[in-house]
Design a protein around this motif. Structure first.
Motif, mmCIF file in Angstrom:
data_model
loop_
_atom_site.group_PDB
_atom_site.id
_atom_site.type_symbol
_atom_site.label_atom_id
_atom_site.label_comp_id
_atom_site.label_asym_id
_atom_site.label_seq_id
_atom_site.Cartn_x
_atom_site.Cartn_y
_atom_site.Cartn_z
ATOM 1 N N ALA A 121 0.829 -1.205 0.000
ATOM 2 C CA ALA A 121 0.000 0.000 0.000
ATOM 3 C C ALA A 121 0.865 1.257 0.000
ATOM 4 O O ALA A 121 0.615 2.208 -0.757
ATOM 5 N N ALA A 122 1.890 1.287 0.853
ATOM 6 C CA ALA A 122 2.761 2.458 0.920
ATOM 7 C C ALA A 122 3.550 2.639 -0.371
ATOM 8 O O ALA A 122 3.782 3.770 -0.824
ATOM 9 N N TYR A 123 3.962 1.531 -0.975
ATOM 10 C CA TYR A 123 4.686 1.587 -2.246
ATOM 11 C C TYR A 123 3.836 2.280 -3.306
ATOM 12 O O TYR A 123 4.316 3.172 -4.033
ATOM 13 N N TRP A 124 2.560 1.912 -3.401
ATOM 14 C CA TRP A 124 1.709 2.510 -4.424
ATOM 15 C C TRP A 124 1.293 3.931 -4.064
ATOM 16 O O TRP A 124 1.029 4.758 -4.954
ATOM 17 N N SER A 125 1.290 4.248 -2.783
ATOM 18 C CA SER A 125 1.114 5.644 -2.391
ATOM 19 C C SER A 125 2.259 6.490 -2.943
ATOM 20 O O SER A 125 2.046 7.592 -3.471
ATOM 21 N N ALA A 126 3.481 5.955 -2.834
ATOM 22 C CA ALA A 126 4.643 6.661 -3.393
ATOM 23 C C ALA A 126 4.545 6.763 -4.913
ATOM 24 O O ALA A 126 4.895 7.802 -5.507
ATOM 25 N N GLY A 160 5.392 6.282 11.793
ATOM 26 C CA GLY A 160 4.666 6.928 12.881
ATOM 27 C C GLY A 160 3.506 7.736 12.344
ATOM 28 O O GLY A 160 3.463 8.083 11.152
ATOM 29 N N GLY A 161 2.537 8.024 13.212
ATOM 30 C CA GLY A 161 1.417 8.872 12.823
ATOM 31 C C GLY A 161 0.677 8.377 11.602
ATOM 32 O O GLY A 161 0.252 9.180 10.763
ATOM 33 N N TYR A 162 0.527 7.043 11.470
ATOM 34 C CA TYR A 162 -0.149 6.400 10.342
ATOM 35 C C TYR A 162 0.675 6.433 9.060
ATOM 36 O O TYR A 162 0.173 6.061 7.988
ATOM 37 N N CYS A 163 1.952 6.860 9.131
ATOM 38 C CA CYS A 163 2.774 7.079 7.938
ATOM 39 C C CYS A 163 3.943 6.093 7.884
ATOM 40 O O CYS A 163 4.563 5.813 8.917
ATOM 41 N N TYR A 164 4.298 5.644 6.669
ATOM 42 C CA TYR A 164 5.342 4.640 6.482
ATOM 43 C C TYR A 164 6.399 5.104 5.484
ATOM 44 O O TYR A 164 7.590 4.936 5.728
ATOM 45 N N LEU A 165 5.989 5.648 4.359
ATOM 46 C CA LEU A 165 6.894 6.248 3.387
ATOM 47 C C LEU A 165 6.508 7.721 3.245
ATOM 48 O O LEU A 165 5.331 8.045 3.090
ATOM 49 N N ASN A 166 7.502 8.601 3.292
ATOM 50 C CA ASN A 166 7.216 10.034 3.270
ATOM 51 C C ASN A 166 7.050 10.496 1.823
ATOM 52 O O ASN A 166 8.023 10.791 1.122
ATOM 53 N N THR A 167 5.800 10.551 1.385
ATOM 54 C CA THR A 167 5.515 10.821 -0.020
ATOM 55 C C THR A 167 5.945 12.231 -0.444
ATOM 56 O O THR A 167 6.447 12.416 -1.555
ATOM 57 N N ALA A 168 5.764 13.224 0.415
ATOM 58 C CA ALA A 168 6.192 14.580 0.072
ATOM 59 C C ALA A 168 7.700 14.643 -0.092
ATOM 60 O O ALA A 168 8.219 15.271 -1.030
#
Length: 335
Positions: A121-126, A160-168
């Protein structure tokens, strides 16, 4: 405006988080992204691989995201991976391999469970934010990435804070690697983007400005105070504008104008907006007082500055209002 999202971002679905001393239902639910996607309409992102992710995040941390859940299960631990002991003494750089130690080493809090589906999920968010960056590089005035899980609390080597990869941060670094001399990030989520600040703290080529709830009263507490301005080459390229609980559009808009003026002095080639709709009056875990129509005003104030802009979704937990609040912000770019 083009809008990017992949349904694989929905697979990450922890059941519980530790909040205020007890386990409660996980707030960052898949239905958040479904509500936004249904309101806006989205297109599939392109798969850029993991090079842009590795340019921002630590290799050991990425290995933990990918393989931690399997190791947790193999160790006989029930449920999702949640750290329960943290190396608070200078984050000691010990080479420990026990999964329980890694869960603490690579996490900021106990409210961000790691599941077997999180990495995908985080990969595709990126990939969504990188595809939005492609659109802007291709000449679009602005593009939107429906990033879910969100990103701005994730540091180079911690979740942390529901976040895994920092997209910004991934988008900012990818823009730099593609030739942008200077990139600015405007963070307008209710909570301070500690991970983004950390990543660029000593960098002079990326300006980070955040408007958020005063960390004296709100998560993440230890970051986001007004006296935090950067260090070394990054001195004066961090700007924190904390506001008290109960702040409405007048205070928020004034702070955003101050942030945009500072960004203008930095003269970026690209702006990235970390947008959280948890500033809305009625958000279940936040305490600002913005109305849906206010987001269009904020969007126009950003758009008139004229910078090519990538918008990355962060927080916002009032599901029934979420799609309308995001649509309102984006409408400011077409006014």
């Amino acid at each position: 405006m083009r809008r990017f999202f992949d349904p694989r971002q929905l697979a990450h679905a922890p059941l519980k988080e530790l909040h205020n001393g007890g386990f409660t239902d996980y707030a960052e639910r898949p239905v958040r992204a479904e509500a936004i996607a249904e309101t806006l309409g989205v297109e599939a992102p392109v798969d850029h691989g993991d090079a842009a992710i590795r340019a921002v995040h630590d290799a050991g941390y990425l290995d933990f995201l990918k393989h931690g859940p399997a190791r947790w299960a193999a160790a006989g631990r029930p449920g999702d991976v949640i750290g329960y002991i943290w190396p608070i003494v200078a984050r000691r750089a010990l080479k420990l391999d026990r999964i329980d130690a890694l869960a603490g080493r690579y996490s900021l809090d106990a409210s961000t469970p790691l599941t077997a589906e999180t990495w995908d999920a985080a990969y595709w968010s990126a990939q969504s934010v990188l595809s939005a960056l492609d659109a802007v590089h291709g000449g679009d005035r602005a593009a939107f990435a429906l990033c879910r899980p969100p990103g701005h609390h994730a540091g180079a080597d911690y979740l942390g804070g529901y976040c895994y990869l920092n997209t910004a941060a991934i988008a900012a670094q990818a823009a730099r690697d593609a030739g942008a001399d200077r990139v600015a990030i405007l963070d307008i989520d209710y909570h301070h983007g500690n991970g983004t600040q950390d990543i660029f703290w000593t960098r002079g080529d990326v300006f980070y400005a955040s408007i958020h709830a005063d960390p004296a009263t709100d998560y993440p507490f230890f970051w986001g105070h007004a006296d935090e301005t950067g260090e070394g080459a990054g001195e004066s390229t961090t700007l924190n504008l904390p506001l008290p609980q109960g702040a409405g559009i007048d205070a928020f808009r004034a702070a955003q104008t101050a942030a945009l003026d500072a960004i203008a002095r930095f003269a970026p080639d690209l702006l990235i907006v970390s947008f959280g709709a948890d500033t809305w009056d009625g958000d279940p875990i936040s305490f600002f007082r913005l109305a849906t129509a206010d987001y269009a005003v904020l969007g126009r104030d950003i758009a008139v500055r004229g910078w090519p802009t990538v918008i990355a979704m962060e927080g916002g937990y009032a599901v029934d209002a979420l799609g309308g609040n995001v649509a309102s912000l984006l409408s400011g770019f077409s006014a």
